[in-house]
Design an enzyme around this catalytic site. Structure first.
Site, PDB file in Angstrom:
ATOM      1  N   ASP A 100      -6.561  19.130 -14.573  1.00 53.72           N
ATOM      2  CA  ASP A 100      -6.916  17.774 -15.000  1.00 53.72           C
ATOM      3  C   ASP A 100      -6.523  17.682 -16.480  1.00 53.72           C
ATOM      4  O   ASP A 100      -7.156  18.276 -17.345  1.00 53.72           O
ATOM      5  CB  ASP A 100      -8.426  17.563 -14.810  1.00 53.72           C
ATOM      6  CG  ASP A 100      -8.886  16.156 -15.213  1.00 53.72           C
ATOM      7  OD1 ASP A 100      -8.192  15.514 -16.022  1.00 53.72           O
ATOM      8  OD2 ASP A 100      -9.945  15.724 -14.732  1.00 53.72           O
ATOM      9  N   TYR A 154     -15.487  17.554 -15.915  1.00 52.40           N
ATOM     10  CA  TYR A 154     -15.910  16.165 -15.782  1.00 52.40           C
ATOM     11  C   TYR A 154     -16.974  16.042 -14.684  1.00 52.40           C
ATOM     12  O   TYR A 154     -16.803  16.590 -13.578  1.00 52.40           O
ATOM     13  CB  TYR A 154     -14.673  15.319 -15.441  1.00 52.40           C
ATOM     14  CG  TYR A 154     -14.980  13.877 -15.172  1.00 52.40           C
ATOM     15  CD1 TYR A 154     -15.451  13.047 -16.192  1.00 52.40           C
ATOM     16  CD2 TYR A 154     -14.813  13.330 -13.910  1.00 52.40           C
ATOM     17  CE1 TYR A 154     -15.747  11.720 -15.945  1.00 52.40           C
ATOM     18  CE2 TYR A 154     -15.098  12.003 -13.656  1.00 52.40           C
ATOM     19  CZ  TYR A 154     -15.571  11.201 -14.676  1.00 52.40           C
ATOM     20  OH  TYR A 154     -15.857   9.907 -14.425  1.00 52.40           O
ATOM     21  N   ARG A 179       0.849  -1.203   0.000  1.00 52.65           N
ATOM     22  CA  ARG A 179       0.000   0.000   0.000  1.00 52.65           C
ATOM     23  C   ARG A 179       0.878   1.245   0.000  1.00 52.65           C
ATOM     24  O   ARG A 179       0.587   2.247  -0.641  1.00 52.65           O
ATOM     25  CB  ARG A 179      -0.968   0.003   1.205  1.00 52.65           C
ATOM     26  CG  ARG A 179      -1.685   1.343   1.382  1.00 52.65           C
ATOM     27  CD  ARG A 179      -2.984   1.268   2.175  1.00 52.65           C
ATOM     28  NE  ARG A 179      -2.887   0.448   3.363  1.00 52.65           N
ATOM     29  CZ  ARG A 179      -2.267   0.807   4.502  1.00 52.65           C
ATOM     30  NH1 ARG A 179      -1.689   1.987   4.606  1.00 52.65           N
ATOM     31  NH2 ARG A 179      -2.237  -0.014   5.528  1.00 52.65           N
ATOM     32  N   LYS A 186      -7.918   6.601 -19.300  1.00 49.27           N
ATOM     33  CA  LYS A 186      -8.215   7.089 -20.640  1.00 49.27           C
ATOM     34  C   LYS A 186      -7.001   6.924 -21.551  1.00 49.27           C
ATOM     35  O   LYS A 186      -6.583   5.816 -21.792  1.00 49.27           O
ATOM     36  CB  LYS A 186      -8.697   8.542 -20.546  1.00 49.27           C
ATOM     37  CG  LYS A 186      -9.738   8.767 -19.426  1.00 49.27           C
ATOM     38  CD  LYS A 186     -11.055   8.060 -19.662  1.00 49.27           C
ATOM     39  CE  LYS A 186     -11.996   8.043 -18.463  1.00 49.27           C
ATOM     40  NZ  LYS A 186     -12.259   9.324 -17.817  1.00 49.27           N
TER      41      LYS A 186
HETATM   42  C1  LIG Z   1     -12.728   9.814 -16.591  1.00 41.82           C
HETATM   43  C2  LIG Z   1     -12.287  11.117 -16.108  1.00 41.82           C
HETATM   44  C3  LIG Z   1     -12.002  11.343 -14.759  1.00 41.82           C
HETATM   45  C4  LIG Z   1     -12.219  10.275 -13.690  1.00 41.82           C
HETATM   46  O1  LIG Z   1     -11.415   9.176 -13.886  1.00 41.82           O
HETATM   47  P1  LIG Z   1     -11.794   7.678 -13.438  1.00 41.82           P
HETATM   48  O2  LIG Z   1     -10.584   6.921 -13.840  1.00 41.82           O
HETATM   49  O3  LIG Z   1     -13.042   7.301 -14.169  1.00 41.82           O
HETATM   50  O4  LIG Z   1     -12.027   7.700 -11.964  1.00 41.82           O
HETATM   51  C5  LIG Z   1     -11.535  12.592 -14.379  1.00 41.82           C
HETATM   52  N1  LIG Z   1     -11.375  13.580 -15.287  1.00 41.82           N
HETATM   53  C6  LIG Z   1     -11.640  13.404 -16.595  1.00 41.82           C
HETATM   54  C7  LIG Z   1     -11.441  14.535 -17.542  1.00 41.82           C
HETATM   55  C8  LIG Z   1     -12.109  12.179 -17.046  1.00 41.82           C
HETATM   56  O5  LIG Z   1     -12.390  12.020 -18.346  1.00 41.82           O
END
Ligand SMILES: *Cc1c(COP(=O)(O)O)cnc(C)c1O
Length: 380
Positions: free
Chosen positions: A170, A98, A46, A195
């Protein structure tokens, strides 16, 4: 060294014990201690694991940051980054973000005593106007989701720095291949590695990258204490994805630009949102702060929701799904899917109309994708 070389070599050198050219999956919960007084770098997974460490080092290199931390999901990474705040602090975030980040701000941070104000994503002045004496963090998502609006990272970072406010970006939509927020003045970068970084729609993960020792220490302590860490195997999958990030992003982008131009001239389409189009109101800013425009595009169909329903029923290659950034092209209705839980009023504020269609352009042949769009848009 250049991006693609860093992605393949630094951070994941051959295994010193066996010469294995890929980093082994260290599928272990714990590590033997030398004795009561001494332990090695790793003692409990962890807190640290060699496969995860290789991923964290590589992520930091690709963002031009000093420190990387990997998490079990993008939302876990976002929440970890927000732990640099304390109750009473205030966040300014973009309005077009998001849906899960909006949920984190409203359902987790607000009850904890951290309120968020939302600025027009494309307006530096709007961010500035939302700043209060309590503001400690500005949260940017650029290009934004789903409207592909841009925020000027450099301008916001300059304003924030003058007032001792942190900037977090982000960077999921661009990936570090097309945009490096730390170079533009941001303090923290957050990713959903689910992604583009993973890139194959087979793993959920997140990351936080920073060059600030104090911020890193705080977020790393939280990572160990809260425990939302990625498994060794998931870390390995994301590491594998990173090795091909450059060639995938270039291909995603080339096809997205091609299809954005196709959609823009189609009579059934009302508007196309893609920063690579000269018609995009912030095309100039896109060229300044990004080295490419990415693989996400959104368009508005004439004929409202019925037209969207018909289009989605007819489309064949694009898969109707919520995620993005994988090898396969995906299609989504922001109003019905990713932002579905929002009230009508919240959707109106965000200009999330029900005639929007969001596409994640995959790695299929662009001509095949064009033919699929053409067929789904045609009458009869
Ligand atoms: C998908 C996404 C998230 C969240 O990510 P997860 O892996 O689904 O928890 C945050 N920001 C953006 C822009 C996203 O497309």
């Amino acid at each position: 060294m250049q991006f693609e070389t860093l992605a393949i070599h630094d951070g994941q050198a051959p295994d010193p014990q066996t010469g294995s050219v890929t980093v082994p999956v260290y599928q272990t919960s714990t590590f033997e201690r030398e004795n009561l007084e001494h332990r090695g770098e790793f003692f409990y997974s962890r807190i640290g694991n060699p496969t995860r460490k290789a991923l964290e080092s590589t992520l930091a290199l690709l963002e031009n940051g000093r420190f990387g931390l990997a998490f079990a999901s993008g939302v876990a990474a976002s929440l970890a980054a927000l732990q640099v705040l304390k109750p009473g602090d205030h966040i300014v975030a973009g309005l077009d973000i998001y849906g899960g980040s909006y949920r984190t701000f409203e359902q987790l941070m607000r009850p904890w005593g951290v309120n968020t104000s939302y600025a027009e994503s494309e307006s530096t002045e709007s961010y500035e106007a939302c700043i209060t004496p309590e503001t400690k963090l500005i949260w940017l998502e650029t290009p934004s989701n789903p409207l592909l609006q841009l925020t000027d990272i450099r301008a916001i970072s300059r304003i924030a720095k003058e007032r001792g406010i942190l900037v977090a970006v982000d960077n999921t939509f661009s990936s570090p291949y097309f945009q490096k927020p730390l170079d533009l003045g941001a303090d923290i970068v957050v990713h959903s590695t689910t992604k583009y970084l993973g890139g194959h729609s087979d793993v959920i993960g997140g990351a936080v990258i920073t060059s600030d020792t104090l911020l890193h220490t705080k977020i790393k302590n939280y990572q160990g204490a809260a425990g939302a860490i990625p498994a060794p195997w998931d870390s390995w999958l994301i590491l594998r994805g990173l090795k091909t990030l450059k060639i995938r992003m270039k291909e995603h982008e080339a096809s997205a630009l091609y299809l954005a131009k196709f959609l823009e001239q189609h009579p059934a389409v009302e508007h196309v949102f893609y920063p690579g189009l000269t018609s995009h109101p912030q095309h100039k800013l896109a060229k300044q702060q990004m080295s490419g425009f990415g693989g996400m595009l959104t368009f508005a169909l004439k004929g409202g929701l019925p037209a969207v329903e018909k289009f989605i029923a007819r489309i064949k290659l694009f898969v109707l799904a919520d995620s993005l950034g994988g090898v396969e092209s995906l299609i989504a209705s922001p109003a019905k899917m990713t932002l579905g839980p929002l009230s009508d009023e919240e959707k109106r504020r965000r200009k999330c109309t029900d005639n929007l269609v969001r596409l994640s352009i995959g790695l299929e042949n662009a001509g095949d994708l064009e033919a699929d769009l053409q067929n789904a848009l045609s009458e009869g």
